[in-house]
Design an enzyme around this catalytic site. Sequence first.
Site, PDB file in Angstrom:
ATOM      1  N   ASP A 130     -15.652-104.739   4.572  1.00  0.00           N
ATOM      2  CA  ASP A 130     -14.856-105.968   4.612  1.00  0.00           C
ATOM      3  C   ASP A 130     -15.680-107.101   4.010  1.00  0.00           C
ATOM      4  OD1 ASP A 130     -12.841-104.654   5.980  1.00  0.00           O
ATOM      5  OD2 ASP A 130     -13.304-105.541   7.926  1.00  0.00           O
ATOM      6  N   ARG A 181     -10.534-103.679  -2.537  1.00  0.00           N
ATOM      7  CA  ARG A 181      -9.381-104.179  -1.771  1.00  0.00           C
ATOM      8  C   ARG A 181      -9.275-105.687  -2.082  1.00  0.00           C
ATOM      9  NH1 ARG A 181     -10.899-104.886   4.016  1.00  0.00           N
ATOM     10  NH2 ARG A 181     -10.312-102.740   4.470  1.00  0.00           N
TER      11      ARG A 181
HETATM   12  P1  FDA Z   1       0.053-115.250   3.383  1.00  0.00           P
HETATM   13  O1  FDA Z   1      -0.894-115.872   4.339  1.00  0.00           O
HETATM   14  O2  FDA Z   1       0.568-116.089   2.266  1.00  0.00           O
HETATM   15  O3  FDA Z   1       1.258-114.646   4.214  1.00  0.00           O
HETATM   16  C1  FDA Z   1       2.403-114.096   3.600  1.00  0.00           C
HETATM   17  C2  FDA Z   1       3.371-113.668   4.697  1.00  0.00           C
HETATM   18  O4  FDA Z   1       2.809-112.594   5.445  1.00  0.00           O
HETATM   19  C3  FDA Z   1       3.646-114.751   5.739  1.00  0.00           C
HETATM   20  O5  FDA Z   1       4.681-115.594   5.337  1.00  0.00           O
HETATM   21  C4  FDA Z   1       4.013-113.906   6.942  1.00  0.00           C
HETATM   22  O6  FDA Z   1       5.334-113.422   6.826  1.00  0.00           O
HETATM   23  C5  FDA Z   1       3.089-112.724   6.818  1.00  0.00           C
HETATM   24  N1  FDA Z   1       1.823-112.921   7.558  1.00  0.00           N
HETATM   25  C6  FDA Z   1       0.614-113.218   7.041  1.00  0.00           C
HETATM   26  N2  FDA Z   1      -0.311-113.292   8.001  1.00  0.00           N
HETATM   27  C7  FDA Z   1       0.329-113.064   9.155  1.00  0.00           C
HETATM   28  C8  FDA Z   1      -0.083-113.013  10.521  1.00  0.00           C
HETATM   29  N3  FDA Z   1      -1.357-113.222  10.890  1.00  0.00           N
HETATM   30  N4  FDA Z   1       0.842-112.735  11.457  1.00  0.00           N
HETATM   31  C9  FDA Z   1       2.132-112.516  11.125  1.00  0.00           C
HETATM   32  N5  FDA Z   1       2.588-112.550   9.844  1.00  0.00           N
HETATM   33  C10 FDA Z   1       1.698-112.823   8.879  1.00  0.00           C
HETATM   34  N6  FDA Z   1      -9.686-111.200   4.683  1.00  0.00           N
HETATM   35  C11 FDA Z   1     -10.995-111.368   4.404  1.00  0.00           C
HETATM   36  O7  FDA Z   1     -11.455-112.498   4.244  1.00  0.00           O
HETATM   37  N7  FDA Z   1     -11.811-110.254   4.310  1.00  0.00           N
HETATM   38  C12 FDA Z   1     -11.345-108.987   4.439  1.00  0.00           C
HETATM   39  O8  FDA Z   1     -12.109-108.029   4.318  1.00  0.00           O
HETATM   40  C13 FDA Z   1      -9.959-108.827   4.731  1.00  0.00           C
HETATM   41  N8  FDA Z   1      -9.442-107.577   4.903  1.00  0.00           N
HETATM   42  C14 FDA Z   1      -8.051-107.431   4.989  1.00  0.00           C
HETATM   43  C15 FDA Z   1      -7.498-106.159   4.987  1.00  0.00           C
HETATM   44  C16 FDA Z   1      -6.128-106.010   4.949  1.00  0.00           C
HETATM   45  C17 FDA Z   1      -5.535-104.635   4.928  1.00  0.00           C
HETATM   46  C18 FDA Z   1      -5.279-107.163   4.938  1.00  0.00           C
HETATM   47  C19 FDA Z   1      -3.791-107.052   4.848  1.00  0.00           C
HETATM   48  C20 FDA Z   1      -5.840-108.423   4.987  1.00  0.00           C
HETATM   49  C21 FDA Z   1      -7.225-108.574   5.031  1.00  0.00           C
HETATM   50  N9  FDA Z   1      -7.800-109.832   5.090  1.00  0.00           N
HETATM   51  C22 FDA Z   1      -9.146-109.969   4.839  1.00  0.00           C
HETATM   52  C23 FDA Z   1      -6.982-111.019   5.493  1.00  0.00           C
HETATM   53  C24 FDA Z   1      -6.467-111.780   4.294  1.00  0.00           C
HETATM   54  O9  FDA Z   1      -7.511-112.437   3.625  1.00  0.00           O
HETATM   55  C25 FDA Z   1      -5.408-112.815   4.705  1.00  0.00           C
HETATM   56  O10 FDA Z   1      -5.994-113.744   5.573  1.00  0.00           O
HETATM   57  C26 FDA Z   1      -4.198-112.212   5.400  1.00  0.00           C
HETATM   58  O11 FDA Z   1      -3.810-111.030   4.781  1.00  0.00           O
HETATM   59  C27 FDA Z   1      -2.984-113.187   5.384  1.00  0.00           C
HETATM   60  O12 FDA Z   1      -2.632-113.486   4.072  1.00  0.00           O
HETATM   61  P2  FDA Z   1      -1.453-112.795   3.256  1.00  0.00           P
HETATM   62  O13 FDA Z   1      -2.079-112.171   2.048  1.00  0.00           O
HETATM   63  O14 FDA Z   1      -0.695-111.858   4.080  1.00  0.00           O
HETATM   64  O15 FDA Z   1      -0.603-113.977   2.688  1.00  0.00           O
END
Ligand code: FDA
Length: 320
Positions: A130, A181
């Site tokens: 990560d 990733r």
């Molecule tokens: P965004 O925040 O724009 O959200 C898009 C939509 O997704 C929202 O409108 C909502 O519907 C849904 N959503 C997002 N977060 C949600 C929540 N917490 N609860 C409910 N719904 C939610 N970060 C990092 O810094 N280091 C890492 O190693 C990782 N590893 C990682 C692995 C995997 C498999 C994922 C999916 C994410 C990570 N992350 C991470 C976290 C990442 O950086 C980010 O903070 C989250 O994925 C939220 O951002 P989105 O890309 O979903 O987009």
Amino acid sequence: MLKAILIYLSQAKWARRIITGWTFSRRAASRFISGDTLEEAMAATQKLNENGLLVTLDHLGEHVEDPASAEGSAAGYFPLLEHIDRISAKAGISLKLTQLGLLIDYDLCLENIKRILAYAEERSNFVRIDIEDSPVIERTIQLYSDLRESGFENVGIAIQSYLFRSEADTYALLDAGARIRLVKGAYKEPPEIAYSNKKDVDVNFDHLARIMIDYSLEHGAEPVSKDGKTPPVVAIATHDEKRIKFSRDYASRVGLKREALEFQMLYGIRTDLQAVLNAEGYPVRVYVPYGLEWYPYFVRRLAERPANLWFFLSNLIRRA
Ligand code: FDA
């Protein structure tokens, strides 16, 4: 502002003491955490596998401050890898380097992760590092390179689209054969090094996804492994439908087959979307955290979505 406060609280020991003291907090966290124990995490994994979803398991922990705890954290991954192997689960593992002692001593951390990688290698398994906050990013990338130079191939890394440096890192990592990733980034970073505007983070996310897809296509478009453990070069980790659509459309336009484009999402978030992508033939991997160190992970999930925070607070007040 709210996000910055929550990210601060996720790392503050005093806040951790108070919030973990409320029994309701653990119950609220269970939406995002598969359980306290390895057995609970494996039960969740089996269920996801039965639904055609792949898994990466995270034994929660970070910012470990003494060598014995770092070694203890590393040792926790052996029974996990053994269990995955024994039941032939379609699962790899994810870990954080500060859990293995990166903040204490670089070499200690390197030795801890080498032991995990060697153990995983014997079981044909894959380990994803990560990516954490900016004070440890340079060391994380350096350590990843050292692992590759030591001959380990069963290790991948993550990249954050909110950082200015990520384009250069992505090119360098792909040139070194990394499986990446791509995430937006979960921490609060200063404006000198990171985009603070969501739109810029999203634009860069698509830009980096395009770079990764092009690279994969030019280098054989290796698919996810048949046993589901080793992901392809490109893993798009987001719940943002627009980002997913961009990668899907671009990959299909340039001819990257679906098995070479993995989508990843967090346990408990957008399970509907996970099922749709899986039904369309893309590998979908769910990040399944477990263990007692759930506090910082949970608070970061609250920071990502204000609705989560209001849900948590309103329930807390109702119970008070
Ligand atoms: P965004 O925040 O724009 O959200 C898009 C939509 O997704 C929202 O409108 C909502 O519907 C849904 N959503 C997002 N977060 C949600 C929540 N917490 N609860 C409910 N719904 C939610 N970060 C990092 O810094 N280091 C890492 O190693 C990782 N590893 C990682 C692995 C995997 C498999 C994922 C999916 C994410 C990570 N992350 C991470 C976290 C990442 O950086 C980010 O903070 C989250 O994925 C939220 O951002 P989105 O890309 O979903 O987009």
